[in-house]
Design a protein around this motif. Structure first.
Motif, PDB file in Angstrom:
ATOM      1  N   HIS A 230       0.820  -1.199   0.000  1.00 45.82           N
ATOM      2  CA  HIS A 230       0.000   0.000   0.000  1.00 45.82           C
ATOM      3  C   HIS A 230       0.864   1.264   0.000  1.00 45.82           C
ATOM      4  O   HIS A 230       1.778   1.379  -0.804  1.00 45.82           O
ATOM      5  N   ARG A 231       0.570   2.230   0.879  1.00 43.94           N
ATOM      6  CA  ARG A 231       1.266   3.518   0.806  1.00 43.94           C
ATOM      7  C   ARG A 231       2.766   3.389   1.079  1.00 43.94           C
ATOM      8  O   ARG A 231       3.573   4.145   0.539  1.00 43.94           O
ATOM      9  N   THR A 232       3.160   2.426   1.925  1.00 45.55           N
ATOM     10  CA  THR A 232       4.583   2.245   2.199  1.00 45.55           C
ATOM     11  C   THR A 232       5.324   1.799   0.948  1.00 45.55           C
ATOM     12  O   THR A 232       6.389   2.339   0.607  1.00 45.55           O
ATOM     13  N   ALA A 233       4.780   0.823   0.231  1.00 49.85           N
ATOM     14  CA  ALA A 233       5.400   0.388  -1.024  1.00 49.85           C
ATOM     15  C   ALA A 233       5.378   1.511  -2.052  1.00 49.85           C
ATOM     16  O   ALA A 233       6.335   1.684  -2.816  1.00 49.85           O
ATOM     17  N   ALA A 234       4.292   2.283  -2.055  1.00 48.16           N
ATOM     18  CA  ALA A 234       4.195   3.413  -2.985  1.00 48.16           C
ATOM     19  C   ALA A 234       5.305   4.426  -2.724  1.00 48.16           C
ATOM     20  O   ALA A 234       5.933   4.943  -3.657  1.00 48.16           O
ATOM     21  N   TYR A 235       5.569   4.708  -1.461  1.00 48.37           N
ATOM     22  CA  TYR A 235       6.619   5.668  -1.106  1.00 48.37           C
ATOM     23  C   TYR A 235       7.999   5.127  -1.501  1.00 48.37           C
ATOM     24  O   TYR A 235       8.837   5.850  -2.050  1.00 48.37           O
ATOM     25  N   LEU A 236       8.237   3.862  -1.234  1.00 48.70           N
ATOM     26  CA  LEU A 236       9.523   3.256  -1.576  1.00 48.70           C
ATOM     27  C   LEU A 236       9.787   3.307  -3.080  1.00 48.70           C
ATOM     28  O   LEU A 236      10.929   3.458  -3.516  1.00 48.70           O
ATOM     29  N   ASP A 237       8.735   3.196  -3.882  1.00 45.66           N
ATOM     30  CA  ASP A 237       8.881   3.188  -5.337  1.00 45.66           C
ATOM     31  C   ASP A 237       8.729   4.567  -5.973  1.00 45.66           C
ATOM     32  O   ASP A 237       8.721   4.690  -7.202  1.00 45.66           O
ATOM     33  N   GLY A 238       8.571   5.617  -5.160  1.00 38.40           N
ATOM     34  CA  GLY A 238       8.471   6.962  -5.709  1.00 38.40           C
ATOM     35  C   GLY A 238       7.109   7.330  -6.249  1.00 38.40           C
ATOM     36  O   GLY A 238       6.973   8.315  -6.980  1.00 38.40           O
TER      37      GLY A 238
ATOM     38  N   ARG B 174      -3.312 -13.296  -3.202  1.00 37.85           N
ATOM     39  CA  ARG B 174      -2.438 -13.416  -4.379  1.00 37.85           C
ATOM     40  C   ARG B 174      -1.027 -12.900  -4.106  1.00 37.85           C
ATOM     41  O   ARG B 174      -0.277 -12.617  -5.027  1.00 37.85           O
ATOM     42  N   LEU B 175      -0.637 -12.770  -2.858  1.00 37.37           N
ATOM     43  CA  LEU B 175       0.655 -12.168  -2.550  1.00 37.37           C
ATOM     44  C   LEU B 175       1.842 -12.872  -3.214  1.00 37.37           C
ATOM     45  O   LEU B 175       2.787 -12.199  -3.652  1.00 37.37           O
ATOM     46  N   PRO B 176       1.858 -14.212  -3.338  1.00 36.34           N
ATOM     47  CA  PRO B 176       2.982 -14.831  -4.048  1.00 36.34           C
ATOM     48  C   PRO B 176       3.143 -14.326  -5.483  1.00 36.34           C
ATOM     49  O   PRO B 176       4.254 -14.323  -6.029  1.00 36.34           O
ATOM     50  N   HIS B 177       2.040 -13.871  -6.100  1.00 38.43           N
ATOM     51  CA  HIS B 177       2.097 -13.371  -7.475  1.00 38.43           C
ATOM     52  C   HIS B 177       2.358 -11.868  -7.531  1.00 38.43           C
ATOM     53  O   HIS B 177       2.872 -11.366  -8.540  1.00 38.43           O
ATOM     54  N   THR B 178       1.995 -11.146  -6.482  1.00 38.75           N
ATOM     55  CA  THR B 178       2.123  -9.689  -6.521  1.00 38.75           C
ATOM     56  C   THR B 178       3.376  -9.190  -5.807  1.00 38.75           C
ATOM     57  O   THR B 178       3.704  -8.013  -5.901  1.00 38.75           O
ATOM     58  N   ARG B 179       4.091 -10.050  -5.136  1.00 41.45           N
ATOM     59  CA  ARG B 179       5.335  -9.681  -4.459  1.00 41.45           C
ATOM     60  C   ARG B 179       6.432  -9.465  -5.488  1.00 41.45           C
ATOM     61  O   ARG B 179       6.624 -10.273  -6.396  1.00 41.45           O
ATOM     62  N   HIS B 180       7.180  -8.369  -5.359  1.00 43.70           N
ATOM     63  CA  HIS B 180       8.296  -8.131  -6.270  1.00 43.70           C
ATOM     64  C   HIS B 180       9.410  -9.125  -5.961  1.00 43.70           C
ATOM     65  O   HIS B 180       9.720  -9.383  -4.783  1.00 43.70           O
ATOM     66  N   PRO B 181      10.039  -9.704  -6.978  1.00 44.53           N
ATOM     67  CA  PRO B 181      10.996 -10.788  -6.726  1.00 44.53           C
ATOM     68  C   PRO B 181      12.327 -10.356  -6.115  1.00 44.53           C
ATOM     69  O   PRO B 181      13.049 -11.192  -5.566  1.00 44.53           O
ATOM     70  N   SER B 182      12.687  -9.067  -6.187  1.00 44.60           N
ATOM     71  CA  SER B 182      14.049  -8.722  -5.782  1.00 44.60           C
ATOM     72  C   SER B 182      14.219  -7.410  -5.016  1.00 44.60           C
ATOM     73  O   SER B 182      15.280  -7.175  -4.455  1.00 44.60           O
ATOM     74  N   LYS B 183      13.240  -6.541  -4.979  1.00 48.37           N
ATOM     75  CA  LYS B 183      13.454  -5.221  -4.377  1.00 48.37           C
ATOM     76  C   LYS B 183      13.673  -5.312  -2.867  1.00 48.37           C
ATOM     77  O   LYS B 183      13.178  -6.203  -2.204  1.00 48.37           O
ATOM     78  N   ASN B 184      14.438  -4.354  -2.357  1.00 45.60           N
ATOM     79  CA  ASN B 184      14.802  -4.305  -0.951  1.00 45.60           C
ATOM     80  C   ASN B 184      14.525  -2.903  -0.406  1.00 45.60           C
ATOM     81  O   ASN B 184      15.019  -1.923  -0.959  1.00 45.60           O
ATOM     82  N   PRO B 185      13.700  -2.789   0.646  1.00 44.90           N
ATOM     83  CA  PRO B 185      12.970  -3.835   1.386  1.00 44.90           C
ATOM     84  C   PRO B 185      11.943  -4.536   0.490  1.00 44.90           C
ATOM     85  O   PRO B 185      11.504  -3.981  -0.520  1.00 44.90           O
ATOM     86  N   PRO B 186      11.538  -5.753   0.860  1.00 39.86           N
ATOM     87  CA  PRO B 186      10.561  -6.481   0.047  1.00 39.86           C
ATOM     88  C   PRO B 186       9.235  -5.731  -0.002  1.00 39.86           C
ATOM     89  O   PRO B 186       8.811  -5.144   0.982  1.00 39.86           O
ATOM     90  N   ARG B 187       8.606  -5.769  -1.157  1.00 40.63           N
ATOM     91  CA  ARG B 187       7.371  -5.008  -1.347  1.00 40.63           C
ATOM     92  C   ARG B 187       6.566  -5.616  -2.484  1.00 40.63           C
ATOM     93  O   ARG B 187       7.057  -6.485  -3.212  1.00 40.63           O
ATOM     94  N   THR B 188       5.349  -5.144  -2.646  1.00 39.48           N
ATOM     95  CA  THR B 188       4.521  -5.566  -3.773  1.00 39.48           C
ATOM     96  C   THR B 188       5.023  -4.905  -5.056  1.00 39.48           C
ATOM     97  O   THR B 188       5.676  -3.854  -5.028  1.00 39.48           O
ATOM     98  N   ARG B 189       4.709  -5.537  -6.191  1.00 38.14           N
ATOM     99  CA  ARG B 189       5.049  -4.947  -7.492  1.00 38.14           C
ATOM    100  C   ARG B 189       4.296  -3.633  -7.650  1.00 38.14           C
ATOM    101  O   ARG B 189       3.172  -3.490  -7.162  1.00 38.14           O
ATOM    102  N   LEU B 190       4.878  -2.701  -8.381  1.00 35.89           N
ATOM    103  CA  LEU B 190       4.300  -1.367  -8.442  1.00 35.89           C
ATOM    104  C   LEU B 190       2.874  -1.366  -8.987  1.00 35.89           C
ATOM    105  O   LEU B 190       2.000  -0.686  -8.442  1.00 35.89           O
ATOM    106  N   ASP B 191       2.605  -2.105 -10.061  1.00 34.71           N
ATOM    107  CA  ASP B 191       1.252  -2.111 -10.621  1.00 34.71           C
ATOM    108  C   ASP B 191       0.246  -2.635  -9.605  1.00 34.71           C
ATOM    109  O   ASP B 191      -0.881  -2.124  -9.514  1.00 34.71           O
ATOM    110  N   ASP B 192       0.655  -3.637  -8.840  1.00 36.30           N
ATOM    111  CA  ASP B 192      -0.250  -4.167  -7.820  1.00 36.30           C
ATOM    112  C   ASP B 192      -0.376  -3.217  -6.635  1.00 36.30           C
ATOM    113  O   ASP B 192      -1.435  -3.143  -6.002  1.00 36.30           O
TER     114      ASP B 192
END
Length: 309
Positions: free
Chosen positions: A74-82, A115-133
Motif C-alpha cells: 500500500h502507501r509504504t510500497a508506494a513511497y519506496l517506489d516513488g 495473491r501475494l505470491p504473485h504480486t510480491r516483487h521478486p528482488s526489491k529491498n525492502p521487500p514489497r509488492t510490485r508497483l502495478d499491484d
C-alpha cells in the motif's frame, strides 16, 4: 547468508529467530539488548545499531515482525517506489491470507492478500509488492473515486508504469473497488467509456439537452470538443488522458482560453467526477445551461439525486 550480509541486506534489522539461526544464543541476544548495543523495535525484532532508524530500517522491522511472507504494501510500497512523496504516519505491510498476525504491532497496519505470491516483487529491498499491484491495492482501499483516480494518474505521469501494464494487472484481479472507473481510465478508443458514462449517466439520466460530441473546431490549430452545447455556448471537456502532461496541457489551456474569449463557458471533468458524482456533474450542467438560456426541465435520476426538476 552470514550475519554481516544479512544485516547489510536488512538495513541493520534482525529478528530473534535470525540471530539464533546465525549462531547467537538467547542469552547473548538479551545481553546485547540490555547493554544497549542492540535495541528492541518490536517484539522479537532488534536494531543492531544506535541512533535514529532510517525509513528502510523501519520497514524491515515491520516486515520481520509480521513474519513469514510479509512485504511492504500500500502507501509504504508506494513511497519506496516513488509513487508518492509522503510515507504517511504508519508502516503498511501485507501478509499472505493463509496466516494471521496475532498481536497488534505499534505503528504498523497489516493487510492480507490471497495473491501475494504473485504480486510480491521478486528482488526489491525492502521487500514489497510490485508497483502495478501497489497502485491497484491503493485504488481498492481508496474511500473516494478522486483518490483512486489520483493513484492511477500519478503512476503514469511519473513514468513508473503504463496504462497497458496496469490494465493487465487489473485483469488478473477478481475483485477490486472502483473497477468500472479504473477500467475506463485504462481503456483506449475514440468514444471512451468516460464519454459514454457522461452521455448515459449525466445527460440522458437527467433529461439534459443532447450535446454534439467530438465536434471538430478548425482554426490556426484543429481542436476537438468532447461535448458541445452550441446553442447555449457551453462546452464540456472530459479529461480521460491519465498521462496527459506537458505540451498537451498547454494546448488544452489555449483552447479553453479561446473559447472563453469567444463567449463560451467550458466545464471540465475527469473520471472521478463522472463515475463518482454523476448527479453533481449534471447539477452543474443545469445551472450553467439555465444561465445561458436553456428552458428545459431536468429530472432526478433517483431519491438522492442532486438535480431538482
Amino acid at each position: 547468508m552470514d550475519l554481516d550480509e544479512l544485516l547489510t541486506r536488512q538495513h541493520g534489522m534482525l529478528s530473534r529467530a535470525q540471530a539464533i539461526a546465525s549462531g547467537l544464543n538467547a542469552r547473548r541476544v538479551e545481553w546485547l539488548v540490555t547493554s544497549r548495543r542492540w535495541r528492541r523495535v518490536h517484539a522479537g525484532v532488534f536494531a543492531t545499531f544506535t541512533g535514529p532508524l532510517p525509513f528502510e530500517a523501519q520497514v524491515w522491522a515491520a516486515v520481520l515482525r509480521a513474519g513469514r511472507g510479509a512485504v511492504a504494501g500500500h502507501r509504504t510500497a508506494a513511497y519506496l517506489d516513488g509513487l508518492c512523496d509522503d510515507a504517511g504516519p504508519v508502516i503498511h505491510v501485507t501478509v499472505p491470507a493463509d496466516r494471521y498476525v496475532q498481536c497488534k504491532i505499534d505503528g504498523v497496519r497489516v493487510h492480507y492478500a490471497h495473491r501475494l505470491p504473485h504480486t510480491r516483487h521478486p528482488s526489491k529491498n525492502p521487500p514489497r509488492t510490485r508497483l502495478d499491484d501497489t497502485v491497484l491495492d491503493l485504488v481498492d482501499v481508496a474511500p473516494h473515486p478522486r483518490e483512486a483516480e489520483g493513484w492511477v494518474t500519478a503512476a503514469c505521469q511519473r513514468r513508473l508504469t503504463t496504462p497497458q501494464r496496469l490494465a493487465d494487472a487489473l485483469a488478473r484481479r477478481k475483485k477490486i473497488r472502483w473497477r468500472p472507473m479504473t477500467e475506463a481510465m485504462l481503456a483506449d478508443g475514440a468514444q471512451s467509456p468516460l464519454e459514454l458514462r457522461h452521455l448515459r449517466r449525466v445527460e440522458r439520466a437527467h433529461g439534459l439537452p443532447t450535446g454534439c460530441r467530438q465536434r471538430r473546431i478548425a482554426g490556426s490549430r484543429v481542436s476537438w470538443i468532447d461535448v458541445d452545447y452550441d446553442e447555449y455556448r457551453v462546452r464540456v471537456e472530459l479529461d480521460g488522458r491519465i498521462g496527459h502532461t506537458g505540451e498537451g496541457r498547454f494546448r488544452d489551456r489555449r483552447r479553453d482560453n479561446r473559447a472563453t474569449v469567444d463567449g463560451h463557458a467550458t466545464l471540465r471533468y475527469g473520471h472521478a467526477d463522472v463515475f463518482g458524482d454523476a448527479c453533481g456533474v449534471a447539477a452543474e450542467h443545469v445551472r450553467v445551461l439555465r444561465a445561458r438560456g436553456w428552458t428545459g426541465r431536468p429530472r432526478s435520476c433517483g431519491p438522492s439525486c442532486q438535480v431538482a426538476p
